[in-house]
Design a protein around this motif. Structure first.
Motif, PDB file in Angstrom:
ATOM      1  N   ILE A   1      -3.308 -11.059 -14.027  1.00  0.00           N
ATOM      2  CA  ILE A   1      -2.445 -12.237 -13.895  1.00  0.00           C
ATOM      3  C   ILE A   1      -3.378 -13.390 -13.532  1.00  0.00           C
ATOM      4  CG2 ILE A   1      -0.448 -13.244 -12.719  1.00  0.00           C
ATOM      5  CD1 ILE A   1       0.355 -10.324 -11.996  1.00  0.00           C
ATOM      6  N   PRO A   2      -3.959 -14.037 -14.538  1.00  0.00           N
ATOM      7  CA  PRO A   2      -5.021 -15.023 -14.277  1.00  0.00           C
ATOM      8  C   PRO A   2      -4.469 -16.377 -13.843  1.00  0.00           C
ATOM      9  CG  PRO A   2      -4.625 -14.861 -16.632  1.00  0.00           C
ATOM     10  CD  PRO A   2      -3.719 -13.846 -15.976  1.00  0.00           C
ATOM     11  N   VAL A  23      -5.119  -1.231 -11.925  1.00  0.00           N
ATOM     12  CA  VAL A  23      -5.294  -2.313 -10.969  1.00  0.00           C
ATOM     13  C   VAL A  23      -4.541  -3.534 -11.489  1.00  0.00           C
ATOM     14  CG1 VAL A  23      -6.939  -3.926  -9.941  1.00  0.00           C
ATOM     15  CG2 VAL A  23      -7.499  -1.499 -10.081  1.00  0.00           C
ATOM     16  N   VAL A  24      -3.709  -4.115 -10.639  1.00  0.00           N
ATOM     17  CA  VAL A  24      -3.071  -5.404 -10.928  1.00  0.00           C
ATOM     18  C   VAL A  24      -3.885  -6.451 -10.179  1.00  0.00           C
ATOM     19  CG1 VAL A  24      -0.989  -6.800 -10.740  1.00  0.00           C
ATOM     20  CG2 VAL A  24      -0.808  -4.330 -11.175  1.00  0.00           C
ATOM     21  N   CYS A  25      -4.421  -7.424 -10.910  1.00  0.00           N
ATOM     22  CA  CYS A  25      -5.374  -8.351 -10.300  1.00  0.00           C
ATOM     23  C   CYS A  25      -5.271  -9.726 -10.959  1.00  0.00           C
ATOM     24  CB  CYS A  25      -6.796  -7.808 -10.438  1.00  0.00           C
ATOM     25  SG  CYS A  25      -7.296  -7.521 -12.160  1.00  0.00           S
ATOM     26  N   MET A  26      -6.173 -10.622 -10.530  1.00  0.00           N
ATOM     27  CA  MET A  26      -6.141 -11.995 -11.039  1.00  0.00           C
ATOM     28  C   MET A  26      -7.224 -12.284 -12.075  1.00  0.00           C
ATOM     29  SD  MET A  26      -5.142 -14.044  -7.557  1.00  0.00           S
ATOM     30  CE  MET A  26      -5.493 -15.628  -8.286  1.00  0.00           C
ATOM     31  N   GLY A  27      -8.121 -11.366 -12.307  1.00  0.00           N
ATOM     32  CA  GLY A  27      -9.061 -11.540 -13.405  1.00  0.00           C
ATOM     33  C   GLY A  27     -10.336 -12.271 -13.092  1.00  0.00           C
ATOM     34  N   VAL A  64      -4.120  -4.943  -1.406  1.00  0.00           N
ATOM     35  CA  VAL A  64      -5.213  -5.540  -0.646  1.00  0.00           C
ATOM     36  C   VAL A  64      -5.029  -7.047  -0.749  1.00  0.00           C
ATOM     37  CG1 VAL A  64      -7.699  -5.721  -0.312  1.00  0.00           C
ATOM     38  CG2 VAL A  64      -6.716  -3.598  -1.230  1.00  0.00           C
ATOM     39  N   THR A  65      -4.620  -7.671   0.353  1.00  0.00           N
ATOM     40  CA  THR A  65      -4.249  -9.088   0.310  1.00  0.00           C
ATOM     41  C   THR A  65      -5.453 -10.016   0.149  1.00  0.00           C
ATOM     42  OG1 THR A  65      -4.420  -9.450   2.703  1.00  0.00           O
ATOM     43  CG2 THR A  65      -2.328  -8.600   1.857  1.00  0.00           C
ATOM     44  N   GLY A  78     -10.294 -12.756  -2.901  1.00  0.00           N
ATOM     45  CA  GLY A  78     -10.252 -13.366  -1.576  1.00  0.00           C
ATOM     46  C   GLY A  78      -8.848 -13.564  -1.057  1.00  0.00           C
ATOM     47  N   GLY A  79      -7.896 -13.761  -1.979  1.00  0.00           N
ATOM     48  CA  GLY A  79      -6.487 -13.834  -1.599  1.00  0.00           C
ATOM     49  C   GLY A  79      -5.952 -15.228  -1.341  1.00  0.00           C
ATOM     50  N   GLY A  80      -6.817 -16.233  -1.327  1.00  0.00           N
ATOM     51  CA  GLY A  80      -6.383 -17.584  -0.993  1.00  0.00           C
ATOM     52  C   GLY A  80      -5.254 -18.104  -1.865  1.00  0.00           C
ATOM     53  N   ASP A  81      -5.248 -17.695  -3.124  1.00  0.00           N
ATOM     54  CA  ASP A  81      -4.192 -18.148  -4.033  1.00  0.00           C
ATOM     55  C   ASP A  81      -3.461 -16.968  -4.673  1.00  0.00           C
ATOM     56  OD1 ASP A  81      -6.304 -17.285  -5.526  1.00  0.00           O
ATOM     57  OD2 ASP A  81      -6.576 -19.125  -6.677  1.00  0.00           O
ATOM     58  N   GLY A  82      -3.425 -15.842  -3.978  1.00  0.00           N
ATOM     59  CA  GLY A  82      -2.879 -14.627  -4.574  1.00  0.00           C
ATOM     60  C   GLY A  82      -1.470 -14.261  -4.171  1.00  0.00           C
TER      61      GLY A  82
END
Length: 406
Positions: free
Chosen positions: A326-327, A304-308, A263-264, A231-235
């Motif tokens: 990057i959790p 993919v670099v993502c938050m998990g 993708v923000t 969702g990007g709220g804390d990304g």
């Protein structure tokens, strides 16, 4: 269609913020629609109208809410009192249940719904729809075990599950994370529990992937790294660190051996989004607020670099795409616990939230691109049987309703 009566499935996804719940619900619904079912999704997601709903699947939108602090929720867009908004949501939920008359009611993640809004519907079903099965769907990991236990005891959630749900589906594997042990689940609930396995995502056709790469001017053998924060709220930290890495490489006249796509997410703040899009443009990097077909984009990527989050992990694993996670660790530790568990299976690499910077990102990305086999082998061995097991449970309930017995 067959002459058998339709089987109505109602799915509740509270969706106060982010994309996780609605995307998981949509992934399940998309796989079930091919069968003799009608699927209706109750959701508070503000982006529901931007999703592609397949045939025989529709949604009912309840007012969106956002959590501010200490379990306090406020309307996301409409300017009314929070109590009014919750009453509207509860009324819509009850009206939908009493008119749609579901054969199966699947509640995602929150056993009592947001601020107990699903409780009247669950109680009405128990009293009036004796053949309707109520299902609680839980992702593999909820949060730090101590916090989940404290929260569930305080809200009497264990009793709710025991008394108002017929089954609990855990969308994960017991060997990776065991909620029975971690969350001190009592015997009355254990007997209802079914591990479905992780939920497999749709795999795009080869020509769809090739067309996407061509549209993005990516050469046939060129590597691609996609950065997504859900969702990007804390990304912002993830996006900012990645762009800083590219900016430093440019300053050092180092040409990255890959193209980048960002993708923000639709919930990144306006100011932060403007910063990310401007910096991306200066670097010649493709950047989007929202990408409607993430499966194809991930399939077109080498990493993919993502938050998990649960859904992103299921997508990368379904599509055999490496992921560097990057959790986040606040307000919940769910992503960090999942990243560690998956890392132990060689399925992902991860960087702790407080340790991420441009240098660490560059080092990890370059190493992973040079050692793909380690992750590809692990992903090839990893089974994702969630959809087939969910379908098996649903077929059983449908056949029971229609009087079909093995």
């Amino acid at each position: 269609m067959s002459g058998a009566p339709s089987f109505n499935i109602l799915m509740y996804s509270h969706d106060t913020y982010g994309l996780g719940h609605i995307r998981r619900t949509m992934a399940i619904a998309e796989q079930l629609r091919e069968y003799d079912t009608n699927i209706l999704i109750l959701t508070g997601s503000p982006i529901a109208g931007r999703l592609n709903f397949p045939k025989h699947v529709d949604y009912v939108r309840v007012p969106g809410m956002i959590k501010k602090a200490n379990d306090e929720y406020f309307p996301l867009t409409i300017r009314i009192d929070a109590r009014q908004a919750m009453e509207i949501r509860q009324s819509i939920i009850m009206a939908t249940v009493t008119t749609f008359l579901p054969d199966l009611f699947i509640v995602d993640k929150e056993p009592q719904g947001l601020k107990r809004e699903v409780m009247p519907a669950l109680e009405w079903i128990k009293e009036n729809l004796v053949q309707t099965k109520t299902i609680l769907g839980l992702r593999d990991i909820m949060d730090d075990a101590r916090l989940v236990i404290e929260d569930w005891k305080e809200k009497d959630v264990y009793s709710t599950i025991s008394e108002l749900y017929d089954e609990v589906w855990v969308y994960g594997e017991e060997e990776i994370y065991n909620p029975v042990l971690e969350y001190d689940i009592p015997r009355t609930v254990q007997d209802k529990l079914h591990y479905t396995g992780y939920i497999h995502r749709r795999v795009p056709e080869t020509h769809q992937v090739e067309e996407l790469r061509l549209g993005l001017n990516i050469m046939k053998n060129e590597q691609v790294v996609t950065v997504t924060t859900g969702g990007g709220g804390d990304g912002f930290l993830v996006l900012d660190s990645y762009l800083t890495m590219l900016e430093k490489m440019k300053a050092e006249m180092i040409l990255p051996p890959f193209q980048s796509i960002l993708v923000t997410g639709p919930f990144l703040s306006k100011d932060e989004k403007e910063v990310i899009l401007e910096r991306s443009q200066e670097l010649g990097v493709h950047a989007y607020e929202f990408f409607s077909n993430m499966e194809t984009l991930i399939s077109a990527s080498d990493m993919v670099v993502c938050m998990g989050g649960y859904n992103t992990m299921c997508e990368t694993l379904s599509l055999n795409t490496m992921s560097l996670v990057i959790p986040r660790e606040t307000p919940r530790k769910e992503q960090y616990i999942r990243a560690k568990a998956f890392n132990q299976q060689n399925l992902v690499e991860f960087i702790k939230w407080d340790q991420v910077d441009a240098s660490t990102l560059k080092e990890k990305i370059m190493w992973m691109l040079e050692h793909k086999e380690k992750y590809m082998d692990a992903m090839d061995r990893f089974e994702m049987n969630g959809i087939s097991n969910i379908c098996r449970r649903i077929f059983k309930h449908r056949d029971d309703k229609n009087g079909i017995f093995e």
